[in-house]
Design a protein around this motif. Structure first.
Motif, PDB file in Angstrom:
ATOM      1  N   THR A 169      70.108  86.624 -10.136  1.00  0.00           N
ATOM      2  CA  THR A 169      70.884  87.792 -10.575  1.00  0.00           C
ATOM      3  C   THR A 169      72.281  87.824  -9.945  1.00  0.00           C
ATOM      4  O   THR A 169      73.158  88.499 -10.443  1.00  0.00           O
ATOM      5  N   VAL A 170      72.476  87.107  -8.831  1.00  0.00           N
ATOM      6  CA  VAL A 170      73.836  86.960  -8.281  1.00  0.00           C
ATOM      7  C   VAL A 170      74.092  85.489  -7.963  1.00  0.00           C
ATOM      8  O   VAL A 170      73.169  84.740  -7.647  1.00  0.00           O
TER       9      VAL A 170
ATOM     10  N   GLY B 113      66.553  84.782  -7.452  1.00  0.00           N
ATOM     11  CA  GLY B 113      66.157  85.297  -8.770  1.00  0.00           C
ATOM     12  C   GLY B 113      67.234  85.067  -9.815  1.00  0.00           C
ATOM     13  O   GLY B 113      67.040  85.354 -10.993  1.00  0.00           O
TER      14      GLY B 113
ATOM     15  N   ALA C  47      68.010  88.240  -4.712  1.00  0.00           N
ATOM     16  CA  ALA C  47      68.951  88.233  -5.832  1.00  0.00           C
ATOM     17  C   ALA C  47      69.451  86.815  -6.099  1.00  0.00           C
ATOM     18  O   ALA C  47      69.554  86.371  -7.247  1.00  0.00           O
TER      19      ALA C  47
END
Length: 368
Positions: free
Chosen positions: A344-345, A342, A339
């Motif tokens: 996303t966080v 990537g 995450a």
């Protein structure tokens, strides 16, 4: 700069490092620095005699390369120069009977990977341009040498190990004609490692490497005859410098029954005393003659992990449950990393500073 046996000149500036190491010595088996450089070593026996005289250990060179190299290439240069100047030698094991070997190293950063192999003060390095590469207790650099000791070929020719004609192969010239028994098994392990990497070519992930390091059939994961894989490490080094490098460490033996826990270099990292071995005022490794008595160097996580392993062996059902829980814990770390990389966080710097500590704490809880 005090190393395991020698004192060498210090440099002006050293990099922050995270190390997985035998508790009695100064160096490390493997580790990473704040610039995303990773280095690991292993023992090898060559035509050059091993030195009883105390010099630098291969493990000292791992740490020195990480502390002084801001890239894999620079670490190779640092390690080769120190090897030529100080030599390698001295016992690599905390026992009264010396156990001595020379070393080969894997080095990587975000953009490059290298293999550095040694025989006494001589060395050869190969830059790995593509695909995957493994090492396993034997010389593996043939004629594809990127850099070498200035007197390497002269040495091989002078000793009658190379005719001086045709291609020069480092492994062919410097390998022992009769391998010690422990190196015979290494050949099969080297082939198996290469094959496992080949099977996953093009889609290798952190989990792929964790699986390979846990592979018992190949002998890569060892848990027998007085030898046990002591610690394992997997690093993810994104090419994008805006993304952090993530280093997973077990900090406990036998990866098939251990948890890989993520570590990321940030400011203000929370100390993790649970994985720091105790120190001893009159340490038998620092007194001459050395290793005349033994001390218990296990850290807290190691002790808890060992007790849990004994329980797992006695109660199969309970053991399976615990193993399942530990795998879930590891999975959380991997998902968190995916995450983060990537995008996303975006964890706060505080969260990242506490990351390794929190993972160790969570693991400790499952053992009680």
């Amino acid at each position: 700069q005090k190393c395991t046996y020698l004192e060498i000149e210090q440099v002006e500036r050293t990099h922050a490092v995270v190390l997985s190491r035998p508790a009695w010595l100064w160096g490390a088996e493997m580790g990473a620095n704040e610039h995303g450089v990773c280095v690991g070593n292993e023992g090898v026996w060559t035509r050059e005699p091993v030195g009883e005289d105390e010099a630098l250990l291969g493990m000292d060179l791992v740490r020195l390369g990480l502390e002084r190299g801001s890239s894999a290439r620079e670490a190779v240069e640092v390690m080769a120069a120190l090897l030529e100047r100080y030599g390698q030698g001295g016992s690599c094991k905390e026992e009264p009977v010396p156990f001595i070997y020379h070393n080969t190293f894997l080095l990587a950063d975000r953009t490059e990977a290298w293999v550095l192999e040694t025989a006494g003060r001589y060395w050869a390095a190969q830059r790995i341009q593509e695909g995957s590469r493994n090492i396993s207790n034997q010389l593996s650099i043939g004629s594809e040498i990127t850099a070498e000791h200035a007197g390497l070929r002269q040495r091989a020719h002078g000793q009658g190990w190379w005719s001086g004609d045709g291609d020069f192969s480092f492994a062919e010239a410097f390998s022992l004609p009769q391998q010690p028994p422990r190196m015979e098994a290494a050949k099969a392990r080297y082939r198996a490692g290469r094959e496992l990497l080949r099977q996953h070519a093009g889609h290798i992930t952190a989990e792929t490497f964790m699986g390979i390091l846990r592979d018992k059939a190949s002998g890569i994961c060892v848990d027998s005859e007085g030898f046990r894989t002591a610690g394992s490490m997997v690093s993810v080094l994104p090419r994008d410098p805006a993304l952090p490098c993530v280093h997973f460490f077990t900090a406990t033996p036998d990866p098939s029954r251990s948890v890989f826990k993520p570590f990321i270099f940030v400011a203000g990292i929370k100390p993790v005393p649970q994985v720091a071995s105790p120190t001893f005022p009159d340490d038998p490794a620092k007194q001459v003659p050395r290793f005349q008595r033994t001390v218990d160097r296990r850290h807290q996580l190691y002790r808890r992990h060992q007790a849990a392993l004994e329980m797992m062996e006695q109660d199969q059902e309970k053991g399976q449950k615990l193993l399942q829980t530990l795998r879930e814990l590891e999975q959380q770390g991997l998902e968190g990393m995916n995450a983060l990389l990537g995008g996303t966080v975006t964890p706060s710097p505080e969260e990242l500073a506490d990351l390794f500590f929190d993972c160790v704490e969570a693991e400790m809880k499952f053992y009680t």
